[in-house]
Design a protein around this motif. Sequence first.
Motif, PDB file in Angstrom:
ATOM      1  N   LEU A  19      -3.664   4.239  -4.401  1.00 52.97           N
ATOM      2  CA  LEU A  19      -2.219   4.279  -4.197  1.00 52.97           C
ATOM      3  C   LEU A  19      -1.547   3.015  -4.729  1.00 52.97           C
ATOM      4  O   LEU A  19      -0.475   3.089  -5.344  1.00 52.97           O
ATOM      5  CB  LEU A  19      -1.898   4.455  -2.708  1.00 52.97           C
ATOM      6  CG  LEU A  19      -2.025   5.863  -2.138  1.00 52.97           C
ATOM      7  CD1 LEU A  19      -1.815   5.837  -0.633  1.00 52.97           C
ATOM      8  CD2 LEU A  19      -1.013   6.809  -2.802  1.00 52.97           C
ATOM      9  N   GLU A  20      -2.174   1.871  -4.499  1.00 56.20           N
ATOM     10  CA  GLU A  20      -1.593   0.624  -5.004  1.00 56.20           C
ATOM     11  C   GLU A  20      -1.534   0.632  -6.528  1.00 56.20           C
ATOM     12  O   GLU A  20      -0.528   0.226  -7.122  1.00 56.20           O
ATOM     13  CB  GLU A  20      -2.390  -0.589  -4.520  1.00 56.20           C
ATOM     14  CG  GLU A  20      -1.733  -1.903  -4.942  1.00 56.20           C
ATOM     15  CD  GLU A  20      -2.575  -3.133  -4.655  1.00 56.20           C
ATOM     16  OE1 GLU A  20      -2.186  -4.224  -5.118  1.00 56.20           O
ATOM     17  OE2 GLU A  20      -3.632  -3.000  -3.996  1.00 56.20           O
ATOM     18  N   VAL A  24       1.757   0.397  -8.799  1.00 52.74           N
ATOM     19  CA  VAL A  24       1.879  -0.646  -9.821  1.00 52.74           C
ATOM     20  C   VAL A  24       2.298  -0.039 -11.159  1.00 52.74           C
ATOM     21  O   VAL A  24       3.232  -0.525 -11.815  1.00 52.74           O
ATOM     22  CB  VAL A  24       0.545  -1.415  -9.978  1.00 52.74           C
ATOM     23  CG1 VAL A  24       0.541  -2.223 -11.269  1.00 52.74           C
ATOM     24  CG2 VAL A  24       0.314  -2.335  -8.795  1.00 52.74           C
ATOM     25  N   LEU A  25       1.631   1.031 -11.570  1.00 52.26           N
ATOM     26  CA  LEU A  25       1.938   1.669 -12.850  1.00 52.26           C
ATOM     27  C   LEU A  25       3.363   2.220 -12.881  1.00 52.26           C
ATOM     28  O   LEU A  25       4.086   2.070 -13.874  1.00 52.26           O
ATOM     29  CB  LEU A  25       0.932   2.791 -13.135  1.00 52.26           C
ATOM     30  CG  LEU A  25      -0.519   2.329 -13.368  1.00 52.26           C
ATOM     31  CD1 LEU A  25      -1.441   3.546 -13.505  1.00 52.26           C
ATOM     32  CD2 LEU A  25      -0.614   1.447 -14.609  1.00 52.26           C
ATOM     33  N   ILE A  51       5.556   4.417  -1.982  1.00 49.27           N
ATOM     34  CA  ILE A  51       4.124   4.159  -1.806  1.00 49.27           C
ATOM     35  C   ILE A  51       3.921   2.778  -1.192  1.00 49.27           C
ATOM     36  O   ILE A  51       3.125   2.597  -0.260  1.00 49.27           O
ATOM     37  CB  ILE A  51       3.379   4.252  -3.154  1.00 49.27           C
ATOM     38  CG1 ILE A  51       3.412   5.691  -3.678  1.00 49.27           C
ATOM     39  CG2 ILE A  51       1.921   3.790  -3.002  1.00 49.27           C
ATOM     40  CD1 ILE A  51       2.865   5.844  -5.089  1.00 49.27           C
ATOM     41  N   TYR A  52       4.666   1.805  -1.700  1.00 43.96           N
ATOM     42  CA  TYR A  52       4.532   0.447  -1.169  1.00 43.96           C
ATOM     43  C   TYR A  52       4.989   0.341   0.281  1.00 43.96           C
ATOM     44  O   TYR A  52       4.406  -0.415   1.071  1.00 43.96           O
ATOM     45  CB  TYR A  52       5.309  -0.548  -2.037  1.00 43.96           C
ATOM     46  CG  TYR A  52       4.485  -1.126  -3.159  1.00 43.96           C
ATOM     47  CD1 TYR A  52       3.346  -1.875  -2.891  1.00 43.96           C
ATOM     48  CD2 TYR A  52       4.845  -0.932  -4.488  1.00 43.96           C
ATOM     49  CE1 TYR A  52       2.573  -2.404  -3.914  1.00 43.96           C
ATOM     50  CE2 TYR A  52       4.090  -1.462  -5.520  1.00 43.96           C
ATOM     51  CZ  TYR A  52       2.959  -2.201  -5.225  1.00 43.96           C
ATOM     52  OH  TYR A  52       2.199  -2.724  -6.241  1.00 43.96           O
ATOM     53  N   VAL A  53       6.035   1.062   0.648  1.00 41.25           N
ATOM     54  CA  VAL A  53       6.478   1.053   2.041  1.00 41.25           C
ATOM     55  C   VAL A  53       5.345   1.488   2.961  1.00 41.25           C
ATOM     56  O   VAL A  53       5.085   0.872   4.000  1.00 41.25           O
ATOM     57  CB  VAL A  53       7.722   1.962   2.235  1.00 41.25           C
ATOM     58  CG1 VAL A  53       7.958   2.232   3.725  1.00 41.25           C
ATOM     59  CG2 VAL A  53       8.953   1.308   1.626  1.00 41.25           C
ATOM     60  N   TYR A  54       4.653   2.545   2.560  1.00 43.00           N
ATOM     61  CA  TYR A  54       3.518   3.037   3.349  1.00 43.00           C
ATOM     62  C   TYR A  54       2.403   1.995   3.425  1.00 43.00           C
ATOM     63  O   TYR A  54       1.898   1.676   4.512  1.00 43.00           O
ATOM     64  CB  TYR A  54       2.975   4.336   2.746  1.00 43.00           C
ATOM     65  CG  TYR A  54       1.602   4.686   3.252  1.00 43.00           C
ATOM     66  CD1 TYR A  54       1.406   5.168   4.551  1.00 43.00           C
ATOM     67  CD2 TYR A  54       0.474   4.509   2.443  1.00 43.00           C
ATOM     68  CE1 TYR A  54       0.134   5.467   5.026  1.00 43.00           C
ATOM     69  CE2 TYR A  54      -0.805   4.806   2.904  1.00 43.00           C
ATOM     70  CZ  TYR A  54      -0.964   5.282   4.195  1.00 43.00           C
ATOM     71  OH  TYR A  54      -2.224   5.563   4.672  1.00 43.00           O
ATOM     72  N   LEU A  55       2.007   1.451   2.269  1.00 37.97           N
ATOM     73  CA  LEU A  55       0.898   0.498   2.231  1.00 37.97           C
ATOM     74  C   LEU A  55       1.235  -0.787   2.989  1.00 37.97           C
ATOM     75  O   LEU A  55       0.399  -1.311   3.739  1.00 37.97           O
ATOM     76  CB  LEU A  55       0.540   0.162   0.781  1.00 37.97           C
ATOM     77  CG  LEU A  55      -0.086   1.286  -0.047  1.00 37.97           C
ATOM     78  CD1 LEU A  55      -0.256   0.845  -1.490  1.00 37.97           C
ATOM     79  CD2 LEU A  55      -1.431   1.712   0.540  1.00 37.97           C
ATOM     80  N   THR A 176      -4.236  -8.116  -5.456  1.00 31.87           N
ATOM     81  CA  THR A 176      -4.444  -8.606  -6.816  1.00 31.87           C
ATOM     82  C   THR A 176      -3.756  -7.737  -7.864  1.00 31.87           C
ATOM     83  O   THR A 176      -3.130  -8.249  -8.796  1.00 31.87           O
ATOM     84  CB  THR A 176      -5.948  -8.692  -7.133  1.00 31.87           C
ATOM     85  OG1 THR A 176      -6.563  -9.557  -6.165  1.00 31.87           O
ATOM     86  CG2 THR A 176      -6.185  -9.254  -8.521  1.00 31.87           C
ATOM     87  N   PHE A 177      -3.858  -6.413  -7.727  1.00 26.48           N
ATOM     88  CA  PHE A 177      -3.225  -5.521  -8.697  1.00 26.48           C
ATOM     89  C   PHE A 177      -1.712  -5.733  -8.711  1.00 26.48           C
ATOM     90  O   PHE A 177      -1.081  -5.731  -9.768  1.00 26.48           O
ATOM     91  CB  PHE A 177      -3.538  -4.056  -8.379  1.00 26.48           C
ATOM     92  CG  PHE A 177      -4.976  -3.680  -8.626  1.00 26.48           C
ATOM     93  CD1 PHE A 177      -5.517  -3.746  -9.904  1.00 26.48           C
ATOM     94  CD2 PHE A 177      -5.796  -3.260  -7.587  1.00 26.48           C
ATOM     95  CE1 PHE A 177      -6.839  -3.399 -10.141  1.00 26.48           C
ATOM     96  CE2 PHE A 177      -7.121  -2.912  -7.808  1.00 26.48           C
ATOM     97  CZ  PHE A 177      -7.649  -2.978  -9.088  1.00 26.48           C
TER      98      PHE A 177
END
Length: 209
Positions: A19-20, A24-25, A51-55, A176-177
Amino acid sequence: MFDFFFSQYSNYQTHDIILEIIAVLLGIASVWYAKKDDILVFPTGMISTLIYVYLLWKWTLWGDMIINGYYFIMSIYGWYHWTRKKGDIIEFPISVISTNEKRISLFIFIFTVAFVVAVYHYFNKFNTWYAYVDTFVTGIFFVAMWLMAKRKIENWVFWIIGDLVSIPLYFAKGLTFTSFQYIVFTIVAVYGYLEWKKTLNSSQPALKE
């Protein structure tokens, strides 16, 4: 070298890593579309931020989660703002920030920093050095996103500042990604500013006529 950059992922679930990478992409695609002054900046960015909100919620990185939630909301506004036209003419083309918008930007920055400080105090999150840097970066990115939604060229200056700070910041957080993503963001933001500047300069003679 590999362990230095990616050892923190050993405790992450595989689907979270995937997901990360997807986020990122899509984030890179969004910034590229912004550079091109393309409306696709918003749908790609919205999926990435969701996606970032979830992560970030899962990893209890509240400041970053707030940033991405705000990005999503402002993307809806920006999408609407960028598509407004009077006939065949774009109602809000690329332009320079006004004096009043400078005041609003300062207010957004101060209010955002104060809000994030309050959130971090409430959740007792001021226990790392990057928690303090978060408050500054969040304010910078809130202003950047608002200016981008308004199609102001100065948005790129704020993105560049925030991106540069975020490179070591996200690496320290174990993402890192995402840290690599901000390296790409910085490069694209520089070219984005130059491209918008060129578009703005070419449109000024027509505006004077």
